[in-house]
Design an enzyme around this catalytic site. Structure first.
Site, PDB file in Angstrom:
ATOM      1  N   ASP A   1     -24.810 -16.765   3.451  1.00 11.21           N
ATOM      2  CA  ASP A   1     -23.903 -16.754   2.296  1.00 11.21           C
ATOM      3  C   ASP A   1     -24.014 -18.080   1.539  1.00 11.21           C
ATOM      4  O   ASP A   1     -23.172 -18.960   1.678  1.00 11.21           O
ATOM      5  CB  ASP A   1     -22.475 -16.529   2.837  1.00 11.21           C
ATOM      6  CG  ASP A   1     -21.411 -16.520   1.756  1.00 11.21           C
ATOM      7  OD1 ASP A   1     -21.748 -16.304   0.580  1.00 11.21           O
ATOM      8  OD2 ASP A   1     -20.228 -16.734   2.108  1.00 11.21           O
TER       9      ASP A   1
ATOM     10  N   HIS B   1     -27.088 -19.855  -7.543  1.00 12.98           N
ATOM     11  CA  HIS B   1     -26.771 -19.784  -8.976  1.00 12.98           C
ATOM     12  C   HIS B   1     -27.566 -20.884  -9.666  1.00 12.98           C
ATOM     13  O   HIS B   1     -27.193 -22.056  -9.618  1.00 12.98           O
ATOM     14  CB  HIS B   1     -25.267 -20.006  -9.177  1.00 12.98           C
ATOM     15  CG  HIS B   1     -24.804 -19.775 -10.588  1.00 12.98           C
ATOM     16  ND1 HIS B   1     -23.490 -19.914 -10.965  1.00 12.98           N
ATOM     17  CD2 HIS B   1     -25.471 -19.414 -11.704  1.00 12.98           C
ATOM     18  CE1 HIS B   1     -23.367 -19.638 -12.258  1.00 12.98           C
ATOM     19  NE2 HIS B   1     -24.569 -19.342 -12.725  1.00 12.98           N
ATOM     20  N   ASP B   2     -28.694 -20.487 -10.284  1.00 13.87           N
ATOM     21  CA  ASP B   2     -29.565 -21.497 -10.897  1.00 13.87           C
ATOM     22  C   ASP B   2     -30.470 -20.771 -11.875  1.00 13.87           C
ATOM     23  O   ASP B   2     -30.264 -19.583 -12.138  1.00 13.87           O
ATOM     24  CB  ASP B   2     -30.366 -22.210  -9.777  1.00 13.87           C
ATOM     25  CG  ASP B   2     -30.688 -23.656 -10.117  1.00 13.87           C
ATOM     26  OD1 ASP B   2     -31.163 -23.893 -11.242  1.00 13.87           O
ATOM     27  OD2 ASP B   2     -30.468 -24.533  -9.265  1.00 13.87           O
TER      28      ASP B   2
ATOM     29  N   LYS C   1     -24.759 -18.126  -1.921  1.00  7.49           N
ATOM     30  CA  LYS C   1     -24.342 -17.871  -3.321  1.00  7.49           C
ATOM     31  C   LYS C   1     -25.193 -18.646  -4.314  1.00  7.49           C
ATOM     32  O   LYS C   1     -24.688 -19.479  -5.074  1.00  7.49           O
ATOM     33  CB  LYS C   1     -22.860 -18.236  -3.514  1.00  7.49           C
ATOM     34  CG  LYS C   1     -21.891 -17.488  -2.617  1.00  7.49           C
ATOM     35  CD  LYS C   1     -20.441 -17.798  -2.979  1.00  7.49           C
ATOM     36  CE  LYS C   1     -19.435 -17.104  -2.097  1.00  7.49           C
ATOM     37  NZ  LYS C   1     -19.363 -17.624  -0.722  1.00  7.49           N
TER      38      LYS C   1
ATOM     39  N   GLN D   1      -5.236 -16.920   2.843  1.00  9.31           N
ATOM     40  CA  GLN D   1      -5.623 -15.768   2.027  1.00  9.31           C
ATOM     41  C   GLN D   1      -4.347 -15.189   1.430  1.00  9.31           C
ATOM     42  O   GLN D   1      -3.386 -14.901   2.148  1.00  9.31           O
ATOM     43  CB  GLN D   1      -6.328 -14.704   2.883  1.00  9.31           C
ATOM     44  CG  GLN D   1      -7.619 -15.169   3.535  1.00  9.31           C
ATOM     45  CD  GLN D   1      -8.809 -15.133   2.574  1.00  9.31           C
ATOM     46  OE1 GLN D   1      -8.641 -14.956   1.371  1.00  9.31           O
ATOM     47  NE2 GLN D   1      -9.996 -15.318   3.111  1.00  9.31           N
TER      48      GLN D   1
ATOM     49  N   ARG E   1     -11.248 -16.196  10.714  1.00  9.19           N
ATOM     50  CA  ARG E   1     -10.292 -16.710  11.696  1.00  9.19           C
ATOM     51  C   ARG E   1      -9.599 -15.684  12.589  1.00  9.19           C
ATOM     52  O   ARG E   1      -9.356 -15.985  13.765  1.00  9.19           O
ATOM     53  CB  ARG E   1      -9.276 -17.604  10.970  1.00  9.19           C
ATOM     54  CG  ARG E   1      -9.924 -18.896  10.478  1.00  9.19           C
ATOM     55  CD  ARG E   1      -9.156 -19.569   9.377  1.00  9.19           C
ATOM     56  NE  ARG E   1      -9.198 -18.770   8.157  1.00  9.19           N
ATOM     57  CZ  ARG E   1      -8.616 -19.104   7.021  1.00  9.19           C
ATOM     58  NH1 ARG E   1      -7.929 -20.239   6.941  1.00  9.19           N
ATOM     59  NH2 ARG E   1      -8.712 -18.340   5.959  1.00  9.19           N
TER      60      ARG E   1
ATOM     61  N   LYS F   1     -21.926 -14.277   9.679  1.00 10.93           N
ATOM     62  CA  LYS F   1     -22.154 -14.913   8.376  1.00 10.93           C
ATOM     63  C   LYS F   1     -22.212 -16.418   8.543  1.00 10.93           C
ATOM     64  O   LYS F   1     -21.344 -17.011   9.184  1.00 10.93           O
ATOM     65  CB  LYS F   1     -21.022 -14.538   7.412  1.00 10.93           C
ATOM     66  CG  LYS F   1     -21.122 -15.238   6.053  1.00 10.93           C
ATOM     67  CD  LYS F   1     -20.086 -14.705   5.075  1.00 10.93           C
ATOM     68  CE  LYS F   1     -18.801 -15.486   5.055  1.00 10.93           C
ATOM     69  NZ  LYS F   1     -18.882 -16.784   4.392  1.00 10.93           N
TER      70      LYS F   1
ATOM     71  N   THR G   1     -12.732 -14.952  -5.909  1.00 14.15           N
ATOM     72  CA  THR G   1     -11.341 -14.491  -5.824  1.00 14.15           C
ATOM     73  C   THR G   1     -10.356 -15.656  -5.886  1.00 14.15           C
ATOM     74  O   THR G   1      -9.161 -15.451  -6.002  1.00 14.15           O
ATOM     75  CB  THR G   1     -11.098 -13.664  -4.542  1.00 14.15           C
ATOM     76  OG1 THR G   1     -11.594 -14.412  -3.441  1.00 14.15           O
ATOM     77  CG2 THR G   1     -11.782 -12.327  -4.603  1.00 14.15           C
TER      78      THR G   1
HETATM   79  O1  C5P Z   1     -11.101 -16.852   8.085  1.00 16.82           O
HETATM   80  P1  C5P Z   1     -11.200 -15.843   6.981  1.00 16.82           P
HETATM   81  O2  C5P Z   1     -11.171 -14.420   7.472  1.00 16.82           O
HETATM   82  O3  C5P Z   1     -10.221 -16.098   5.856  1.00 16.82           O
HETATM   83  O4  C5P Z   1     -12.673 -16.096   6.411  1.00 16.82           O
HETATM   84  C1  C5P Z   1     -13.117 -15.426   5.286  1.00 16.82           C
HETATM   85  C2  C5P Z   1     -14.515 -15.859   4.953  1.00 16.82           C
HETATM   86  O5  C5P Z   1     -14.855 -15.294   3.678  1.00 16.82           O
HETATM   87  C3  C5P Z   1     -14.736 -17.349   4.806  1.00 16.82           C
HETATM   88  O6  C5P Z   1     -16.098 -17.619   5.180  1.00 16.82           O
HETATM   89  C4  C5P Z   1     -14.524 -17.605   3.340  1.00 16.82           C
HETATM   90  O7  C5P Z   1     -15.226 -18.705   2.862  1.00 16.82           O
HETATM   91  C5  C5P Z   1     -15.115 -16.329   2.747  1.00 16.82           C
HETATM   92  N1  C5P Z   1     -14.609 -15.985   1.436  1.00 16.82           N
HETATM   93  C6  C5P Z   1     -13.253 -15.808   1.156  1.00 16.82           C
HETATM   94  N2  C5P Z   1     -12.839 -15.444  -0.085  1.00 16.82           N
HETATM   95  C7  C5P Z   1     -13.742 -15.238  -1.031  1.00 16.82           C
HETATM   96  C8  C5P Z   1     -15.087 -15.407  -0.782  1.00 16.82           C
HETATM   97  C9  C5P Z   1     -15.496 -15.775   0.484  1.00 16.82           C
HETATM   98  O8  C5P Z   1     -12.412 -15.981   2.027  1.00 16.82           O
HETATM   99  N3  C5P Z   1     -13.330 -14.840  -2.200  1.00 16.82           N
END
Ligand code: C5P
Length: 232
Positions: A60, A64-65, A62, A189, A210, A33, A119
C-alpha cells in the site's frame, strides 16, 4: 488460493514486529498489508519475509507521480511478487492508463487499485484544493475514471461501496478500511462498519488493523470475524 476478504494491516515500525504478528496468522485465512512506514524502513526485505511465511501481500504505497515514474515504480513492486499495489486516482487518466499498461506487460501482475478521495478529507478540504464537488461525487468520478483506465478496483470507504457497486459493477474491487468487528473499539476511525455489513454493502476486501493486531489473541480475532461473515 486465498479467497478471504480479510487483509490485515501490519502497521508496525519494523520487520521483526510485523513478522511476529504475522506468525500468529494463517495465510489461508487472511492476506497482509504493508504500508509506507514499514516499507520505508525495511524495504523489500519485509515483503520477502512475509511472503516466505506464505502470505499474499498488498503493498500500500499509493503511488502518485508523473506517468513514467509511476509505471516504473509499479514494475518494481510487481517484481517483488506482491498480490496488490495501488496508485492515487487523482494522478489522472494518463497516469492510470500507463500504470495499467505497465501491469499488462508483465506475466502474473499484481492487482492494481486506485485511491479515490482519502477518507481523511471532507468537502471543505476538497474545496481548499480547488475541488468544488462534494466528496461523494468526486469519489464517483474518480472511480469511473479508474475503471475506464483499466484499474481492477478502488480503495474506498464502505459507505461508498453501494454507490460504487451501482456505478462500477460487482467485479470492480472495493477495498475498504475503517472496519470494526461488533463491540470493537473504533479508535481514531470515525465512520466504522462491521465486517458482515461491509460485505452486504458490496465491499470485496476489508483492511483491518488494530482489531486484529492489538487483540489479546489475533488468531481468535480473525476466527471471530470469519464466523461473523459465515453467519450473516
Ligand atoms: O487499525 P485500523 O483497522 O484502523 O487500520 C486501518 C488501515 O487502513 C491502516 O493501515 C490505515 O492506514 C489504512 N487506511 C485507513 N483509512 C483510509 C485509508 C487507509 O484507515 N482512508
Amino acid at each position: 488460493m486465498n479467497r478471504s476478504p480479510i487483509i490485515v494491516a501490519l502497521d508496525y515500525p519494523c520487520l521483526a514486529d510485523a513478522v511476529a504478528l504475522a506468525r500468529q496468522l494463517d495465510p489461508a485465512l487472511v492476506r497482509v498489508k504493508v504500508g509506507k512506514e514499514l516499507f520505508t524502513r525495511e524495504g523489500p526485505a519485509v515483503v520477502e519475509a512475509l511472503q516466505n511465511l506464505g502470505f499474499e501481500l498488498f503493498l500500500d504505497l499509493k503511488f502518485h507521480d508523473i506517468p513514467n515514474t509511476v509505471a516504473a515504480a509499479l514494475k518494481s513492486a510487481a517484481a517483488l511478487g506482491v498480490w496488490m499495489v495501488n496508485v492515487h486516482a487523482s494522478g489522472g487518466r494518463r497516469m492510470m492508463e500507463v500504470a495499467s499498461e505497465a501491469m499488462a506487460s508483465i506475466s502474473s501482475p499484481p492487482l492494481l487499485t486506485a485511491v479515490t478521495v482519502l477518507t481523511s478529507m471532507n468537502d471543505q478540504d476538497l474545496a481548499e484544493i480547488g475541488i468544488s464537488a462534494p466528496a461523494a461525487e468526486q469519489v464517483r468520478r474518480l472511480a469511473l475514471l479508474a475503471k475506464d483506465c483499466g484499474m481492477d478496483g478502488v480503495v474506498c470507504s464502505a459507505q461508498e461501496a453501494p454507490m460504487l457497486r451501482d456505478t462500477c459493477g460487482d467485479s470492480f474491487l472495493k477495498v475498504t478500511p475503517g472496519i470494526r468487528p461488533v463491540g470493537a473499539d473504533a479508535g481514531d476511525q470515525s465512520r466504522v462498519v462491521t465486517p458482515p455489513d461491509a460485505v452486504a454493502m458490496g465491499v470485496s476486501h476489508m483492511v483491518i488493523g488494530r482489531p486484529i493486531t492489538r487483540a489479546a489473541s489475533p488468531t481468535r480475532a480473525v476466527a471471530e470475524i470469519i464466523q461473523s461473515l459465515q453467519s450473516r
